[in-house]
Design a protein around this motif. Structure first.
Motif, PDB file in Angstrom:
ATOM      1  N   ASP A   1       3.850   4.730  -9.101  1.00  0.00           N
ATOM      2  CA  ASP A   1       3.190   4.984 -10.210  1.00  0.00           C
ATOM      3  C   ASP A   1       3.998   6.297 -11.028  1.00  0.00           C
ATOM      4  O   ASP A   1       4.545   6.927 -10.012  1.00  0.00           O
TER       5      ASP A   1
ATOM      6  N   TYR B   1       6.237  -2.066  -2.347  1.00  0.00           N
ATOM      7  CA  TYR B   1       5.443  -0.612  -2.477  1.00  0.00           C
ATOM      8  C   TYR B   1       5.664  -0.458  -3.954  1.00  0.00           C
ATOM      9  O   TYR B   1       6.792  -0.380  -4.601  1.00  0.00           O
TER      10      TYR B   1
ATOM     11  N   ARG C   1       3.198   4.283  -4.100  1.00  0.00           N
ATOM     12  CA  ARG C   1       1.948   4.396  -3.048  1.00  0.00           C
ATOM     13  C   ARG C   1       2.112   3.844  -1.757  1.00  0.00           C
ATOM     14  O   ARG C   1       3.241   3.589  -1.291  1.00  0.00           O
ATOM     15  N   ASN C   2       1.084   4.146  -0.996  1.00  0.00           N
ATOM     16  CA  ASN C   2       1.280   4.189   0.345  1.00  0.00           C
ATOM     17  C   ASN C   2       0.880   2.873   0.950  1.00  0.00           C
ATOM     18  O   ASN C   2       0.735   2.565   2.279  1.00  0.00           O
TER      19      ASN C   2
END
Length: 110
Positions: free
Chosen positions: A47, A44, A35-36
């Motif tokens: 997924d 972080y 994820r950002n």
């Protein structure tokens, strides 16, 4: 209406080619996509996204890609149901890859 997705992530295991009863070749892969943004712990999250590849895309990916390789995938999201037994049905959401770009291999990064 539009159903299109673009993912960039790393392969979680080596792809394995299979052949359907109709003679179509395919492979299932899982991409680890970070994820950002950071979670509450400052980390972080990642997924793990299931993808299915067909025909030439599947054959090339199986031949040239390995666990840890960075891939770009352009495709569409699909949902389907499978019956586990008479009382249980499982819903599956996956990305059907239409184009796969080999961005880097693990060996190149080392």
């Amino acid at each position: 209406m539009l159903n299109q997705t673009v993912l960039v992530g790393r392969l979680t295991k080596d792809p394995e080619l299979f052949t359907t009863e109709n003679g179509n070749k395919g492979t299932y892969i899982t991409l680890a996509v970070p994820r950002n943004y950071k979670n509450a712990d400052g980390v972080y999250d990642t997924d793990f996204i299931s993808c299915i590849l067909w025909r030439g895309v599947a054959e090339n990916t199986t031949e040239y890609c390995h666990k840890g390789d960075l891939l770009g995938i352009k495709g569409r999201i699909q949902s389907r149901s499978i019956d586990i037994d008479e009382e249980t049905r499982k819903e599956i959401v996956e990305v059907v890859a239409e184009k796969v770009t080999f961005l880097s291999s693990k060996k190149a990064d080392e």
